[in-house]
Scaffold this motif. Sequence first.
Motif, short mmCIF file in Angstrom:
data_model
loop_
_atom_site.label_atom_id
_atom_site.label_comp_id
_atom_site.label_asym_id
_atom_site.label_seq_id
_atom_site.Cartn_x
_atom_site.Cartn_y
_atom_site.Cartn_z
N ASP A 43 0.55 -1.27 0.12
CA ASP A 43 -0.11 -0.11 0.65
C ASP A 43 0.99 1.33 -0.08
OD1 ASP A 43 -2.51 1.47 -0.31
OD2 ASP A 43 -2.84 1.47 2.54
N VAL A 44 1.86 1.19 0.95
CA VAL A 44 2.68 1.90 0.98
C VAL A 44 3.40 2.35 -0.98
CG1 VAL A 44 4.78 3.29 1.63
CG2 VAL A 44 3.35 2.22 3.04
N ILE A 45 3.87 1.59 -1.03
CA ILE A 45 4.58 1.69 -2.17
C ILE A 45 3.60 2.28 -3.62
CG2 ILE A 45 5.45 -0.02 -4.47
CD1 ILE A 45 6.95 -1.62 -1.90
N SER A 46 2.43 1.63 -3.58
CA SER A 46 1.43 2.04 -4.02
C SER A 46 1.45 3.60 -4.30
CB SER A 46 -0.42 1.81 -3.84
OG SER A 46 -0.96 1.72 -5.01
N LYS A 47 0.90 4.11 -2.94
CA LYS A 47 0.82 5.14 -2.56
C LYS A 47 2.09 6.06 -3.28
CE LYS A 47 -2.36 5.12 1.17
NZ LYS A 47 -3.15 3.75 0.65
N ALA A 48 3.15 5.56 -2.81
CA ALA A 48 4.74 6.49 -3.24
C ALA A 48 4.43 6.18 -4.92
CB ALA A 48 5.82 6.09 -2.73
N LYS A 49 4.44 5.76 -5.44
CA LYS A 49 3.75 6.28 -7.23
C LYS A 49 2.42 6.54 -7.46
CE LYS A 49 5.98 1.19 -8.15
NZ LYS A 49 5.29 -0.28 -8.56
N GLU A 50 2.49 6.66 -6.90
CA GLU A 50 0.88 7.83 -7.13
C GLU A 50 1.21 9.64 -7.10
OE1 GLU A 50 -2.04 7.36 -8.42
OE2 GLU A 50 -1.93 5.41 -8.63
N LEU A 84 -1.44 12.54 3.67
CA LEU A 84 -1.68 11.03 4.28
C LEU A 84 -0.69 10.36 4.16
CD1 LEU A 84 -5.03 10.48 2.87
CD2 LEU A 84 -5.48 10.69 4.83
N PHE A 85 -0.02 10.37 3.14
CA PHE A 85 1.30 9.36 3.15
C PHE A 85 2.09 9.49 4.22
CE2 PHE A 85 5.54 8.85 1.92
CZ PHE A 85 5.32 7.51 0.74
N LEU A 86 2.59 10.95 4.38
CA LEU A 86 3.34 10.88 5.66
C LEU A 86 2.87 10.31 7.01
CD1 LEU A 86 4.58 14.60 5.30
CD2 LEU A 86 5.91 12.43 4.69
N ALA A 87 1.02 10.30 6.97
CA ALA A 87 0.59 10.31 8.50
C ALA A 87 0.38 8.69 7.86
CB ALA A 87 -0.80 10.73 8.25
N GLN A 88 0.46 7.77 7.03
CA GLN A 88 0.77 6.32 7.15
C GLN A 88 1.66 4.92 7.13
OE1 GLN A 88 -2.38 5.59 3.37
NE2 GLN A 88 -3.97 5.94 4.75
N LEU A 89 2.81 6.75 6.66
CA LEU A 89 4.23 5.56 6.37
C LEU A 89 4.95 5.30 8.08
CD1 LEU A 89 5.85 5.53 4.48
CD2 LEU A 89 7.32 7.53 5.78
N PRO A 90 4.56 5.58 8.75
CA PRO A 90 5.35 5.38 10.27
C PRO A 90 4.05 4.06 11.00
CG PRO A 90 4.36 8.00 10.43
CD PRO A 90 3.97 7.36 9.12
N LEU A 91 2.87 3.66 9.97
CA LEU A 91 2.44 2.65 10.57
C LEU A 91 1.96 1.02 9.51
CD1 LEU A 91 -1.38 4.43 10.44
CD2 LEU A 91 0.49 3.36 12.48
N THR A 92 3.51 1.99 8.99
CA THR A 92 3.98 0.30 8.17
C THR A 92 5.46 -0.11 8.92
OG1 THR A 92 4.42 -0.59 6.02
CG2 THR A 92 5.68 1.10 6.59
N ASP A 93 5.97 -1.10 8.49
CA ASP A 93 6.67 -1.97 8.28
C ASP A 93 8.72 -1.03 9.33
OD1 ASP A 93 9.15 -3.27 6.82
OD2 ASP A 93 6.91 -3.32 6.05
N ALA A 94 9.98 -1.48 9.79
CA ALA A 94 10.56 -0.31 9.87
C ALA A 94 11.42 -0.39 8.88
CB ALA A 94 11.00 -0.92 11.34
N LYS A 95 11.62 -1.57 7.49
CA LYS A 95 12.58 -1.86 7.49
C LYS A 95 11.68 -0.86 5.26
CE LYS A 95 13.99 -5.18 3.71
NZ LYS A 95 14.17 -6.54 3.73
#
Length: 290
Positions: free
Chosen positions: A164-171, A209-220
């Motif tokens: 999901d993070v990668i998808s949003k980063a591409k958008e 939104l991306f900045l808010a969701q990024l901390p909710l993913t895994d550390a890597k």
Amino acid sequence: MYYKTLQQLLIEKTSVEQTTDYFFCEDYALDKHLFIAGMPTAGHKKVFKGAAKGEDGFDKSKVSIGSCFVLNEDGKNILCLYPNITLSKGKKKTVLTTLRKIQRSSWKQIKEVRWLMSPLVVDAQDESKVESAAGASEPGTTGTGTTETGTAGAGETPKVSKEDVISKAKELKRGIKKLVKDVMPRYKKRETTENDAAFVKALRKAGHLFLAQLPLTDAKTREQFSSQKKTLESGLPQWKELESRIHSQKDKVASNAALKKSLLEVVEKMKASRSEIKTILKRVNLKTLS
């Protein structure tokens, strides 16, 4: 005295897009509650996270960690909490009830304490207005829905997947590409439209939104996108300024067009009057009047 000083610092130094961390603990000691705001040291962070896990005798259900800021809404100061519900389990009702007691006794300039579930974005034309970034459509996508804040700790299941993070980063990357190659050239030629301003606004919301969701993913994944995070944080204020300038540019173009139309109408009236005068003069024998 601490809370009164803290109130002034929060009012003066925080805003919708300039938040600070907070730590709250109900019944910290002998029925006394504790609310700390400001950027904690590494040592403090360790203590706060341990308390949120129920370590050292703390009740994790009474601990809340997150970010906060003071919002000025219609001339009233509102303390907004954006809780990290990944790391802390403090309940909304309990936290707000306790903080409202502190508000009534020590925060006379703060009229309300509010619990947020998604990031807010300042209106580029009127900074007194804010709106939720949740549900905003990213460039080229549908709405994203509400989001939560926090950081997924070790051993915890990430609330936002790597995919999901990668998808949003591409958008976001596609949106930035359009901004650079499509919107900016029109802006420099003073040819931007309402659609361009709306695009920049959507891009800003997508960024928040991306900045808010990024901390909710895994550390890597967080580490993988650390440089993009810094770039985005520095770019958001510039996008806000660009949106404001597009609106200003659009208003100037509209004003000039209205002025030009008005002048043309005057010229047409003058031409009509001149034609009418010529017709009258043809009917009058000026020699007989001399």
